[in-house]
Design a protein around this motif. Sequence first.
Motif, PDB file in Angstrom:
ATOM      1  N   ASN A  92       0.883  -1.171   0.000  1.00 34.59           N
ATOM      2  CA  ASN A  92       0.000   0.000   0.000  1.00 34.59           C
ATOM      3  C   ASN A  92       0.921   1.222   0.000  1.00 34.59           C
ATOM      4  O   ASN A  92       1.119   1.889   1.013  1.00 34.59           O
ATOM      5  N   TYR A  93       1.500   1.497  -1.166  1.00 30.00           N
ATOM      6  CA  TYR A  93       2.592   2.459  -1.244  1.00 30.00           C
ATOM      7  C   TYR A  93       2.150   3.907  -1.048  1.00 30.00           C
ATOM      8  O   TYR A  93       2.911   4.717  -0.524  1.00 30.00           O
ATOM      9  N   ASP A  94       0.947   4.253  -1.461  1.00 30.43           N
ATOM     10  CA  ASP A  94       0.490   5.638  -1.265  1.00 30.43           C
ATOM     11  C   ASP A  94       0.394   5.974   0.223  1.00 30.43           C
ATOM     12  O   ASP A  94       0.827   7.044   0.659  1.00 30.43           O
ATOM     13  N   ILE A 119      12.924   3.666  -0.968  1.00 26.91           N
ATOM     14  CA  ILE A 119      12.511   2.381  -1.520  1.00 26.91           C
ATOM     15  C   ILE A 119      11.073   2.453  -2.032  1.00 26.91           C
ATOM     16  O   ILE A 119      10.740   1.957  -3.111  1.00 26.91           O
ATOM     17  N   VAL A 120      10.204   3.089  -1.251  1.00 28.94           N
ATOM     18  CA  VAL A 120       8.798   3.177  -1.646  1.00 28.94           C
ATOM     19  C   VAL A 120       8.636   4.040  -2.891  1.00 28.94           C
ATOM     20  O   VAL A 120       7.884   3.697  -3.812  1.00 28.94           O
ATOM     21  N   TYR A 121       9.331   5.171  -2.953  1.00 31.77           N
ATOM     22  CA  TYR A 121       9.294   5.993  -4.164  1.00 31.77           C
ATOM     23  C   TYR A 121       9.687   5.156  -5.386  1.00 31.77           C
ATOM     24  O   TYR A 121       9.086   5.271  -6.461  1.00 31.77           O
ATOM     25  N   ASP A 122      10.716   4.343  -5.224  1.00 30.67           N
ATOM     26  CA  ASP A 122      11.159   3.516  -6.340  1.00 30.67           C
ATOM     27  C   ASP A 122      10.053   2.569  -6.789  1.00 30.67           C
ATOM     28  O   ASP A 122       9.817   2.389  -7.983  1.00 30.67           O
ATOM     29  N   ARG A 126       8.715   6.606  -8.978  1.00 24.47           N
ATOM     30  CA  ARG A 126       9.145   8.000  -8.781  1.00 24.47           C
ATOM     31  C   ARG A 126      10.663   8.008  -8.600  1.00 24.47           C
ATOM     32  O   ARG A 126      11.187   8.251  -7.519  1.00 24.47           O
ATOM     33  N   TYR A 127      11.375   7.731  -9.675  1.00 24.43           N
ATOM     34  CA  TYR A 127      12.801   7.449  -9.589  1.00 24.43           C
ATOM     35  C   TYR A 127      13.625   8.670  -9.185  1.00 24.43           C
ATOM     36  O   TYR A 127      14.602   8.544  -8.448  1.00 24.43           O
ATOM     37  N   SER A 128      13.253   9.836  -9.670  1.00 23.56           N
ATOM     38  CA  SER A 128      13.994  11.036  -9.285  1.00 23.56           C
ATOM     39  C   SER A 128      13.856  11.290  -7.788  1.00 23.56           C
ATOM     40  O   SER A 128      14.842  11.577  -7.092  1.00 23.56           O
ATOM     41  N   ASP A 129      12.624  11.171  -7.278  1.00 17.48           N
ATOM     42  CA  ASP A 129      12.404  11.331  -5.838  1.00 17.48           C
ATOM     43  C   ASP A 129      13.140  10.242  -5.058  1.00 17.48           C
ATOM     44  O   ASP A 129      13.697  10.506  -3.979  1.00 17.48           O
ATOM     45  N   MET A 151      21.431   3.406  -3.942  1.00 13.11           N
ATOM     46  CA  MET A 151      21.802   4.624  -4.654  1.00 13.11           C
ATOM     47  C   MET A 151      22.524   4.293  -5.960  1.00 13.11           C
ATOM     48  O   MET A 151      22.237   4.894  -7.010  1.00 13.11           O
ATOM     49  N   CYS A 152      23.434   3.332  -5.913  1.00 14.21           N
ATOM     50  CA  CYS A 152      24.158   2.939  -7.129  1.00 14.21           C
ATOM     51  C   CYS A 152      23.206   2.407  -8.185  1.00 14.21           C
ATOM     52  O   CYS A 152      23.318   2.739  -9.372  1.00 14.21           O
ATOM     53  N   GLN A 153      22.275   1.575  -7.766  1.00 12.98           N
ATOM     54  CA  GLN A 153      21.317   1.004  -8.709  1.00 12.98           C
ATOM     55  C   GLN A 153      20.450   2.095  -9.332  1.00 12.98           C
ATOM     56  O   GLN A 153      20.138   2.050 -10.525  1.00 12.98           O
ATOM     57  N   LEU A 154      20.068   3.068  -8.525  1.00 14.17           N
ATOM     58  CA  LEU A 154      19.252   4.165  -9.055  1.00 14.17           C
ATOM     59  C   LEU A 154      20.052   5.025 -10.022  1.00 14.17           C
ATOM     60  O   LEU A 154      19.514   5.501 -11.031  1.00 14.17           O
ATOM     61  N   TYR A 155      21.327   5.250  -9.736  1.00 16.55           N
ATOM     62  CA  TYR A 155      22.177   5.961 -10.699  1.00 16.55           C
ATOM     63  C   TYR A 155      22.202   5.208 -12.033  1.00 16.55           C
ATOM     64  O   TYR A 155      22.058   5.796 -13.103  1.00 16.55           O
ATOM     65  N   LEU A 156      22.388   3.907 -11.954  1.00 15.95           N
ATOM     66  CA  LEU A 156      22.484   3.105 -13.166  1.00 15.95           C
ATOM     67  C   LEU A 156      21.165   3.090 -13.919  1.00 15.95           C
ATOM     68  O   LEU A 156      21.129   3.299 -15.139  1.00 15.95           O
ATOM     69  N   ALA A 157      20.067   2.882 -13.201  1.00 10.86           N
ATOM     70  CA  ALA A 157      18.757   2.854 -13.844  1.00 10.86           C
ATOM     71  C   ALA A 157      18.375   4.211 -14.420  1.00 10.86           C
ATOM     72  O   ALA A 157      17.637   4.287 -15.409  1.00 10.86           O
ATOM     73  N   SER A 158      18.879   5.291 -13.821  1.00  8.03           N
ATOM     74  CA  SER A 158      18.596   6.651 -14.300  1.00  8.03           C
ATOM     75  C   SER A 158      19.574   7.111 -15.379  1.00  8.03           C
ATOM     76  O   SER A 158      19.540   8.269 -15.786  1.00  8.03           O
ATOM     77  N   LYS A 159      20.471   6.209 -15.796  1.00  7.75           N
ATOM     78  CA  LYS A 159      21.474   6.489 -16.826  1.00  7.75           C
ATOM     79  C   LYS A 159      22.456   7.577 -16.398  1.00  7.75           C
ATOM     80  O   LYS A 159      23.008   8.291 -17.221  1.00  7.75           O
TER      81      LYS A 159
END
Length: 298
Positions: A92-94, A119-122, A126-129, A151-159
């Motif tokens: 129930n992420y919201d 984690i929930v934003y992901d 909401r990748y930027s958040d 953080m590393c994974q989000l950098y990679l996924a965000s190019k």
Amino acid sequence: MLYQNQPGSLPVSIVIFLLLNAASAAAQLTTSLSSNAISAVSVKKNFKEDESADPKKNISAKIDALKRDLLSAPGDAVLYNNLGAAYALLKNYDEAVSALEKATALRADFFNAFYNLGIVYDNLGRYSDALTTIQKAVALDATSVAARTEMCQLYLASKKFTEAVPCYEALLEMNARGIRVRANYGIALLKAKQFEKALAVLRENTELFPNEALTHNALGMLLFEKKKYRQAADCFNRAIEVNPRFEPARFNLALVELARNDRGAALKQYSLLKNSNPGYAAALYKFLYRDKIVYANQ
């Protein structure tokens, strides 16, 4: 306008997307949410643990108890963190975002809350958040392997490849030397165009983890990028050999076969994916039949 099939110009971005999901970039993000996050700030005083109980009912009971506690302590960031983590465990992420945002607003130094919120934003896409929030978590606790991995994974996924490379190097210095960290480090080097270093890392991975499909798949990606299609196909075939259920390698092998103008071999992988993973099959279908698809906006 018809899209023409152009062997050799297949997008590596799709291959990388599949690696991240297979490695569990997406899966890791989901599972790292945490019974640990809840127990890290204890709420056991409110509950008697019943291992035989329905887990969802048990979490729902915890949510009800946390809400009651918040009536008498509306400024308690710990309670909001635990409430948000409990909602997140129920997907129930919201509601989780609402509670965790309150926790971070109440305490700007609350690592657990920032980590959980990221984690929930992901999970909400909401990748930027997610990245901004996880960066705050890392700033609060630079020793947290879990937060830095995220953080590393989000950098990679965000190019954001130039940021991903030093992020993974810091992880390796923290002795986070697992297969997924090393594989994604190699991919970050590849996308940052540090080809020689990427090749060295990815080849070493196959030596350190010879029976892991992920390592062979990642090396195949680099060879694909360098248009060494026969060697890339060998890597993807090796990945399938050590783990026939590793579907990203089948998808990637099909792309290589298309680049080599072997449509029959690509169709073989497509037929297998249709049964095992319709999502991958649907993505592959677009490459196999690009010359037969008319796009409405063309």
